[in-house]
Write a protein that holds these residues in place. Structure first.
Motif, PDB file in Angstrom:
ATOM      1  N   ARG A 271       0.810  -1.231   0.000  1.00 37.49           N
ATOM      2  CA  ARG A 271       0.000   0.000   0.000  1.00 37.49           C
ATOM      3  C   ARG A 271       0.847   1.287   0.000  1.00 37.49           C
ATOM      4  O   ARG A 271       0.326   2.387  -0.177  1.00 37.49           O
ATOM      5  N   VAL A 272       2.166   1.141   0.195  1.00 40.12           N
ATOM      6  CA  VAL A 272       3.017   2.320   0.406  1.00 40.12           C
ATOM      7  C   VAL A 272       2.978   3.330  -0.747  1.00 40.12           C
ATOM      8  O   VAL A 272       2.809   4.530  -0.491  1.00 40.12           O
ATOM      9  N   PRO A 273       3.123   2.898  -2.027  1.00 38.77           N
ATOM     10  CA  PRO A 273       3.142   3.919  -3.092  1.00 38.77           C
ATOM     11  C   PRO A 273       1.880   4.782  -3.095  1.00 38.77           C
ATOM     12  O   PRO A 273       1.960   6.011  -3.223  1.00 38.77           O
ATOM     13  N   ILE A 274       0.715   4.165  -2.907  1.00 40.78           N
ATOM     14  CA  ILE A 274      -0.541   4.935  -2.920  1.00 40.78           C
ATOM     15  C   ILE A 274      -0.624   5.821  -1.672  1.00 40.78           C
ATOM     16  O   ILE A 274      -1.050   6.971  -1.730  1.00 40.78           O
ATOM     17  N   ARG A 275      -0.179   5.258  -0.548  1.00 39.08           N
ATOM     18  CA  ARG A 275      -0.217   6.037   0.699  1.00 39.08           C
ATOM     19  C   ARG A 275       0.668   7.290   0.572  1.00 39.08           C
ATOM     20  O   ARG A 275       0.287   8.383   0.999  1.00 39.08           O
ATOM     21  N   ARG A 276       1.837   7.114  -0.023  1.00 34.38           N
ATOM     22  CA  ARG A 276       2.758   8.250  -0.201  1.00 34.38           C
ATOM     23  C   ARG A 276       2.109   9.343  -1.065  1.00 34.38           C
ATOM     24  O   ARG A 276       2.147  10.519  -0.723  1.00 34.38           O
TER      25      ARG A 276
ATOM     26  N   ARG B 143      -1.070   9.835  -1.644  1.00 30.09           N
ATOM     27  CA  ARG B 143      -2.227  10.405  -0.939  1.00 30.09           C
ATOM     28  C   ARG B 143      -1.777  11.463   0.073  1.00 30.09           C
ATOM     29  O   ARG B 143      -2.315  12.574   0.113  1.00 30.09           O
ATOM     30  N   PHE B 144      -0.775  11.141   0.871  1.00 26.14           N
ATOM     31  CA  PHE B 144      -0.316  12.095   1.883  1.00 26.14           C
ATOM     32  C   PHE B 144       0.356  13.312   1.254  1.00 26.14           C
ATOM     33  O   PHE B 144       0.233  14.423   1.768  1.00 26.14           O
ATOM     34  N   ARG B 145       1.041  13.081   0.114  1.00 24.50           N
ATOM     35  CA  ARG B 145       1.655  14.243  -0.562  1.00 24.50           C
ATOM     36  C   ARG B 145       0.550  15.189  -1.030  1.00 24.50           C
ATOM     37  O   ARG B 145       0.636  16.397  -0.861  1.00 24.50           O
ATOM     38  N   MET B 146      -0.525  14.621  -1.588  1.00 26.75           N
ATOM     39  CA  MET B 146      -1.636  15.456  -2.052  1.00 26.75           C
ATOM     40  C   MET B 146      -2.312  16.188  -0.889  1.00 26.75           C
ATOM     41  O   MET B 146      -2.789  17.306  -1.020  1.00 26.75           O
ATOM     42  N   LEU B 147      -2.351  15.531   0.274  1.00 32.69           N
ATOM     43  CA  LEU B 147      -2.978  16.141   1.456  1.00 32.69           C
ATOM     44  C   LEU B 147      -2.063  17.162   2.130  1.00 32.69           C
ATOM     45  O   LEU B 147      -2.482  17.890   3.037  1.00 32.69           O
TER      46      LEU B 147
END
Ligand SMILES: C[S@@+](CC[C@H](N)C(=O)[O-])C[C@H]1O[C@@H](n2cnc3c(N)ncnc32)[C@H](O)[C@@H]1O
Length: 216
Positions: free
Chosen positions: A165-170, A172-176
């Motif tokens: 899940r790490v690539p998507i999590r990264r 997502r958090f960058r966008m947030l």
């Protein structure tokens, strides 16, 4: 803007959505997404409660307590004093309401502030920091500060750096606009060593490493 400020702003705005992970009643799609994506949030709570067992008469510090779901569970298991600290005011507002609704507000104290600087130098039997190190640029300092305040057991989670899940999590958090810190096993063990933690149980759980450590 500092890392701390970005994390604080994110969780102040996101408090209700975050706490909804713990809600029982939700539509099937949300339940499915929470299970696959954020299931670790509940699984690590179950594991923590299982490992800590009976807390009658014990004191607990919960670092980065968020909406205080652990604090209420600790009080419900008999803890005589629970202190939750979180720098996001909306999280602490929720935590106070949830503790009041659960009838344990008399044993739960909440501090709106940054750990460790805003926490008085009291010691506790147990300390926990779950879903906290994901947002911490200097984890060894935080673990050392927890250790100073703990007589017996520390429970901590560290998010894995290598996980599907790490690539998507990264992204997502960058966008947030919220900083995110992830850990290899090697780095986590180095953090623990730097903080003087030598005696611990190591449990890989879903996307986290869970560490149950003797504070002494
Ligand atoms: C993902 S939430 C986890 C909440 C709770 N432990 C749980 O698992 O339900 C992380 C929390 O840590 C808080 N936090 C991060 N760094 C902090 C710091 N230095 N001092 C106090 N709170 C902090 C954030 O505001 C956020 O509410």
């Amino acid at each position: 803007m500092s890392t701390e400020r970005k994390v604080l702003d994110h969780f102040h705005a996101d408090a209700r959505r975050f706490d909804a992970i713990y809600e029982e009643h939700k539509d099937p799609l949300t339940r499915f997404i929470d299970h696959v994506w954020r299931g670790v949030v509940r699984r690590r709570m179950d594991l923590t409660l299982d490992k800590l067992g009976d807390l009658r008469g014990r004191s607990v510090l919960d670092v980065g307590c968020g909406s205080g779901r652990y604090c209420v569970a600790f009080a419900a298991r008999g803890a005589s004093r629970v202190v939750g600290v979180d720098f996001a005011p909306a999280m602490i507002d929720l935590a106070r309401t949830i503790a009041t609704n659960a009838g344990v507000a008399d044993r739960c104290t909440y501090i709106v502030g940054a750990f460790p600087d805003d926490v008085p130098p009291e010691t506790f039997d147990v300390s926990t920091a779950m879903g906290f190190f994901d947002y911490i640029p200097d984890p060894a300092r935080m673990v050392a500060a927890m250790r100073e305040r703990t007589r017996s057991t520390m429970v901590m989670s560290f998010p894995k750096a290598n996980e599907w899940r790490v690539p998507i999590r990264r992204v997502r958090f960058r966008m947030l606009g919220c900083p995110l810190f992830l850990y290899t096993e090697e780095r986590t063990r180095a953090v623990l060593k730097d903080a003087g933690v030598r005696d611990y149980e190591w449990i890989p759980l879903d996307r986290d490493y869970i560490v149950i450590a003797r504070a002494g």
